[in-house]
Enzyme design. Sequence first.
Site, PDB file in Angstrom:
ATOM      1  N   HIS A  18       0.957  -1.153   0.014  1.00  0.00           N
ATOM      2  CA  HIS A  18       0.315  -0.085   0.133  1.00  0.00           C
ATOM      3  C   HIS A  18       1.003   1.383   0.107  1.00  0.00           C
ATOM      4  CE1 HIS A  18      -3.077  -2.551   2.399  1.00  0.00           C
ATOM      5  NE2 HIS A  18      -3.625  -2.369   1.147  1.00  0.00           N
ATOM      6  N   ARG A  92      -1.115  -6.104  -7.772  1.00  0.00           N
ATOM      7  CA  ARG A  92       0.099  -6.888  -7.368  1.00  0.00           C
ATOM      8  C   ARG A  92       0.301  -7.989  -8.439  1.00  0.00           C
ATOM      9  NH1 ARG A  92      -2.435  -8.265  -1.359  1.00  0.00           N
ATOM     10  NH2 ARG A  92      -3.906  -8.527  -3.216  1.00  0.00           N
ATOM     11  N   SER A 130      -2.470  -7.559   3.791  1.00  0.00           N
ATOM     12  CA  SER A 130      -2.608  -7.391   5.141  1.00  0.00           C
ATOM     13  C   SER A 130      -3.016  -8.738   5.775  1.00  0.00           C
ATOM     14  CB  SER A 130      -4.128  -6.265   5.191  1.00  0.00           C
ATOM     15  OG  SER A 130      -3.757  -5.328   4.627  1.00  0.00           O
TER      16      SER A 130
HETATM   17  O1  PNS Z   1      -8.239  -2.746   0.750  1.00  0.00           O
HETATM   18  P1  PNS Z   1      -9.630  -3.336   0.011  1.00  0.00           P
HETATM   19  O2  PNS Z   1     -10.498  -4.149   0.898  1.00  0.00           O
HETATM   20  O3  PNS Z   1      -9.261  -4.176  -1.192  1.00  0.00           O
HETATM   21  O4  PNS Z   1     -10.573  -2.126  -0.407  1.00  0.00           O
HETATM   22  C1  PNS Z   1     -11.619  -2.108  -1.108  1.00  0.00           C
HETATM   23  C2  PNS Z   1     -12.510  -1.029  -1.292  1.00  0.00           C
HETATM   24  C3  PNS Z   1     -12.674  -0.489   0.021  1.00  0.00           C
HETATM   25  C4  PNS Z   1     -11.913  -0.116  -2.243  1.00  0.00           C
HETATM   26  C5  PNS Z   1     -14.052  -1.332  -1.761  1.00  0.00           C
HETATM   27  O5  PNS Z   1     -14.538  -2.290  -0.886  1.00  0.00           O
HETATM   28  C6  PNS Z   1     -14.746  -0.093  -1.981  1.00  0.00           C
HETATM   29  O6  PNS Z   1     -14.888   0.726  -2.646  1.00  0.00           O
HETATM   30  N1  PNS Z   1     -16.011  -0.238  -1.106  1.00  0.00           N
HETATM   31  C7  PNS Z   1     -16.669   1.034  -0.822  1.00  0.00           C
HETATM   32  C8  PNS Z   1     -18.093   0.733  -1.320  1.00  0.00           C
HETATM   33  C9  PNS Z   1     -18.444   0.814  -2.931  1.00  0.00           C
HETATM   34  O7  PNS Z   1     -17.934   1.877  -3.593  1.00  0.00           O
HETATM   35  N2  PNS Z   1     -18.730  -0.193  -3.638  1.00  0.00           N
HETATM   36  C10 PNS Z   1     -19.062   0.029  -4.825  1.00  0.00           C
HETATM   37  C11 PNS Z   1     -17.692  -0.131  -5.720  1.00  0.00           C
HETATM   38  S1  PNS Z   1     -16.945  -1.630  -5.658  1.00  0.00           S
END
Ligand code: PNS
Length: 165
Positions: A18, A92, A130
């Site tokens: 990250h 990645r 993570s």
């Molecule tokens: O670190 P991660 O868990 O891969 O991040 C995922 C994240 C937070 C980017 C994704 O789950 C997200 O955007 N969540 C917010 C809800 C949302 O916008 N959903 C619709 C688009 S996927």
Amino acid sequence: MTRAAVFPGSFDPMTNAHLDVARRASTLFDRLVIGVLNNPKKKPLFDIDERVDLIRRCVADLGEHVTVDAFDGLTVDFAQRHRAGFIVRGLRAVSDFEAELQMALTNRKLAPDVDTTFLMTALEYGFVSSSLAKEVAQFGGDVGPMLPPPVAEALTERLRAGPRV
Ligand code: PNS
């Protein structure tokens, strides 16, 4: 014209992968807001304030144009609140691609004015996640190559203290 981006994620906790993406994005955008998702459905190891605080410590040397903020709800709403035209995500390996493509296309449908940009994680962090870092730490392995020092320290301390109820 200034270019602003959000870099959303769960960051439970922030890894070197990250941080590498944040560092490179910080050179591409005039403003970068790292967005930490507060997802009530998930039970993170680090609560939202701890994750925000750890990231702030990790990115302190990237400059004042890099900020950290918690959010809930949609990433595109978070981007629009911060007047950011871009979402940054790290890739990645090919295995990340399918889920990321689905998210990027969903986000584009929701907000055509917000575009997703992908940065390839540096080769040496291609294996870092993570969840694996937490597993390695849980069994006493060395998380030094995976996590920024403040995070490695906080993780070791959290696991020594035992699970919180
Ligand atoms: O670190 P991660 O868990 O891969 O991040 C995922 C994240 C937070 C980017 C994704 O789950 C997200 O955007 N969540 C917010 C809800 C949302 O916008 N959903 C619709 C688009 S996927």
